[in-house]
Enzyme design. Structure first.
Site, PDB file in Angstrom:
ATOM      1  N   HIS A  97       0.083   5.561  21.116  1.00 53.74           N
ATOM      2  CA  HIS A  97       0.577   4.528  20.214  1.00 53.74           C
ATOM      3  C   HIS A  97       1.294   3.589  20.989  1.00 53.74           C
ATOM      4  O   HIS A  97       2.310   4.419  21.749  1.00 53.74           O
ATOM      5  CB  HIS A  97       1.019   5.063  19.044  1.00 53.74           C
ATOM      6  CG  HIS A  97       1.322   3.761  17.849  1.00 53.74           C
ATOM      7  ND1 HIS A  97       2.316   2.863  17.886  1.00 53.74           N
ATOM      8  CD2 HIS A  97       0.582   3.354  16.942  1.00 53.74           C
ATOM      9  CE1 HIS A  97       2.142   2.207  16.991  1.00 53.74           C
ATOM     10  NE2 HIS A  97       0.955   2.343  16.371  1.00 53.74           N
TER      11      HIS A  97
ATOM     12  N   LYS B 280       3.790   6.598  10.456  1.00 53.85           N
ATOM     13  CA  LYS B 280       5.001   6.409  11.466  1.00 53.85           C
ATOM     14  C   LYS B 280       6.082   7.460  10.866  1.00 53.85           C
ATOM     15  O   LYS B 280       5.844   8.469  10.394  1.00 53.85           O
ATOM     16  CB  LYS B 280       5.274   4.955  11.397  1.00 53.85           C
ATOM     17  CG  LYS B 280       4.043   4.211  11.861  1.00 53.85           C
ATOM     18  CD  LYS B 280       4.399   2.817  12.371  1.00 53.85           C
ATOM     19  CE  LYS B 280       3.038   2.107  12.483  1.00 53.85           C
ATOM     20  NZ  LYS B 280       3.362   0.502  13.264  1.00 53.85           N
TER      21      LYS B 280
ATOM     22  N   GLY C 254      -0.729   0.897   9.420  1.00 58.52           N
ATOM     23  CA  GLY C 254       0.361   1.399   9.374  1.00 58.52           C
ATOM     24  C   GLY C 254       1.181   1.273   8.119  1.00 58.52           C
ATOM     25  O   GLY C 254       1.121   1.818   7.117  1.00 58.52           O
TER      26      GLY C 254
ATOM     27  N   GLU D  91      -5.063  -2.026  19.383  1.00 52.27           N
ATOM     28  CA  GLU D  91      -4.213  -2.477  18.557  1.00 52.27           C
ATOM     29  C   GLU D  91      -3.310  -3.393  19.405  1.00 52.27           C
ATOM     30  O   GLU D  91      -2.402  -3.069  20.281  1.00 52.27           O
ATOM     31  CB  GLU D  91      -2.947  -1.308  18.163  1.00 52.27           C
ATOM     32  CG  GLU D  91      -3.664  -0.254  17.306  1.00 52.27           C
ATOM     33  CD  GLU D  91      -2.852   0.465  16.387  1.00 52.27           C
ATOM     34  OE1 GLU D  91      -2.918   0.503  15.144  1.00 52.27           O
ATOM     35  OE2 GLU D  91      -1.708   1.000  16.702  1.00 52.27           O
TER      36      GLU D  91
ATOM     37  N   ASN E 146      -1.340   5.618   9.546  1.00 50.53           N
ATOM     38  CA  ASN E 146      -0.499   5.960  10.605  1.00 50.53           C
ATOM     39  C   ASN E 146       0.912   5.782   9.604  1.00 50.53           C
ATOM     40  O   ASN E 146       1.413   4.657   9.588  1.00 50.53           O
ATOM     41  CB  ASN E 146      -0.500   5.092  11.705  1.00 50.53           C
ATOM     42  CG  ASN E 146       0.649   5.522  12.520  1.00 50.53           C
ATOM     43  OD1 ASN E 146       1.227   6.284  12.493  1.00 50.53           O
ATOM     44  ND2 ASN E 146       0.959   4.464  13.585  1.00 50.53           N
TER      45      ASN E 146
ATOM     46  N   GLU F  72       3.996   2.052  20.066  1.00 55.13           N
ATOM     47  CA  GLU F  72       5.354   2.219  19.974  1.00 55.13           C
ATOM     48  C   GLU F  72       6.037   3.506  21.023  1.00 55.13           C
ATOM     49  O   GLU F  72       7.004   3.466  21.348  1.00 55.13           O
ATOM     50  CB  GLU F  72       5.671   3.005  18.592  1.00 55.13           C
ATOM     51  CG  GLU F  72       5.546   1.434  17.718  1.00 55.13           C
ATOM     52  CD  GLU F  72       5.304   1.631  16.159  1.00 55.13           C
ATOM     53  OE1 GLU F  72       5.168   2.798  15.875  1.00 55.13           O
ATOM     54  OE2 GLU F  72       4.785   0.535  15.558  1.00 55.13           O
TER      55      GLU F  72
ATOM     56  N   SER G 232      -1.524  -4.800  11.341  1.00 61.16           N
ATOM     57  CA  SER G 232      -1.411  -5.670  10.224  1.00 61.16           C
ATOM     58  C   SER G 232      -2.577  -5.876   9.427  1.00 61.16           C
ATOM     59  O   SER G 232      -3.069  -6.984   8.741  1.00 61.16           O
ATOM     60  CB  SER G 232      -0.853  -7.167  10.398  1.00 61.16           C
ATOM     61  OG  SER G 232       0.546  -7.033  11.048  1.00 61.16           O
TER      62      SER G 232
ATOM     63  N   GLY H 208       2.936  -4.461  12.768  1.00 61.31           N
ATOM     64  CA  GLY H 208       4.091  -4.654  11.851  1.00 61.31           C
ATOM     65  C   GLY H 208       4.523  -6.216  11.688  1.00 61.31           C
ATOM     66  O   GLY H 208       5.512  -6.279  11.365  1.00 61.31           O
TER      67      GLY H 208
HETATM   68  P1  PGA Z   1       0.739  -2.013  11.035  1.00 65.59           P
HETATM   69  O1  PGA Z   1       0.685  -0.886  12.135  1.00 65.59           O
HETATM   70  O2  PGA Z   1      -0.611  -1.945  10.157  1.00 65.59           O
HETATM   71  O3  PGA Z   1       1.963  -1.997   9.959  1.00 65.59           O
HETATM   72  O4  PGA Z   1       0.677  -3.346  11.657  1.00 65.59           O
HETATM   73  C1  PGA Z   1      -0.359  -0.309  12.786  1.00 65.59           C
HETATM   74  C2  PGA Z   1       0.036   0.546  13.730  1.00 65.59           C
HETATM   75  O5  PGA Z   1       0.950   0.806  14.406  1.00 65.59           O
HETATM   76  O6  PGA Z   1      -1.220   1.612  13.807  1.00 65.59           O
END
Ligand code: PGA
Length: 246
Positions: free
Chosen positions: A93, A11, A229, A164, A9, A95, A208, A170
């Site tokens: 997601h 982003k 991510g 998630e 992803n 976000e 993460s 993140g």
């Molecule tokens: P991350 O993000 O691996 O940076 O924690 C995962 C995601 O938001 O899909």
């Protein structure tokens, strides 16, 4: 036997030159035993489609509209994504749920629109830190998935689910493999109650995931790969995670 799936992803990251470089390096690092896909920003889907044409890696988008077409300024429909060869689209997601106030029902409607155009929705569910600390994890993820089950009916079997935990995205904090597995088992049980195909469905973990924790996460019985991510932007890290899923 479920084939593992690793999805990058990106982003809102990248640029045309960097994307081309990343994809060329990933193509050289593959192929992998696991299925691998990258979900790019809308603006780059044409480039990504060109870069990955003929490669085993699939591609997708990070959102789609719940509507077919019309006066929805700024939105991108599932039909448009299908035209660019997308196999996947991320829906719901955290976000988008947080920053764009996407409700459980809107996420379900988006997944329905995606399926209507033969895209595979990757439906994200997950609890916030406050919900986690209040012991509400199961309740929250079940509520989020329930809207999708209710809206898609028997077509739920065509969806990929991604668990998630918001507090792990993140942040460098990962759920332990045991914690993640426990939630995946809850989700699998909920899917089993809805479809006879639940054993064939893939439930990804995201939050993460890095090369050093991927193997232990992916070895859990109900973790069928990852939604990645930050680490998906680094060739060596993403390739190592794809290998860990093999
Ligand atoms: P991350 O993000 O691996 O940076 O924690 C995962 C995601 O938001 O899909």
């Amino acid at each position: 036997m479920r084939r593992k799936l690793v999805v990058g992803n990106w982003k809102m990251n990248g640029n045309r030159a960097a994307n081309t470089e990343l994809l060329a390096a990933l193509k050289a690092a593959g192929p992998w035993v696991a299925e691998v896909a990258v979900c790019a920003p809308f603006a780059y889907l044409g480039d990504v489609a060109m870069s990955l044409q003929g490669d085993a890696m699939a591609w997708g988008a990070q959102d789609c509209s719940a509507f077919e077409s019309g006066a929805y300024t700024g939105e991108v429909s599932a039909a448009m994504l299908a035209e660019f060869g997308c196999r996947y689209v991320i829906n719901g997601h955290s976000e988008r749920r947080a920053l764009h106030a996407e409700s459980d029902q809107l996420v379900a409607d988006k997944a329905k629109a995606a399926l209507a155009h033969r895209l595979t929705p990757i439906v994200c569910v997950g609890e916030t830190l406050a919900e986690y600390e209040a012991g509400q994890t199961d309740e929250v993820v079940k509520r989020q998935l329930s809207a999708v089950i209710h809206t898609l009916g028997h077509c739920i079997s065509q969806v990929v689910v991604a668990y998630e935990p918001v507090w792990a995205i993140g942040t460098g904090k990962t759920a332990t493999p045991e914690q993640a597995q426990a939630v995946h088992a809850v989700l699998r049980a909920q899917l089993k109650a809805a479809t006879a195909q639940a054993d064939g469905m893939r439930i990804l973990y995201g939050g993460s995931v890095k090369p050093d924790n991927a193997t232990s996460l992916f070895s859990q019985p109900d973790i069928d790969g990852g939604l990645i991510g930050g680490a998906s932007l680094k060739t060596a890290d993403f390739a190592a995670i794809c290998r860990a899923a093999g």
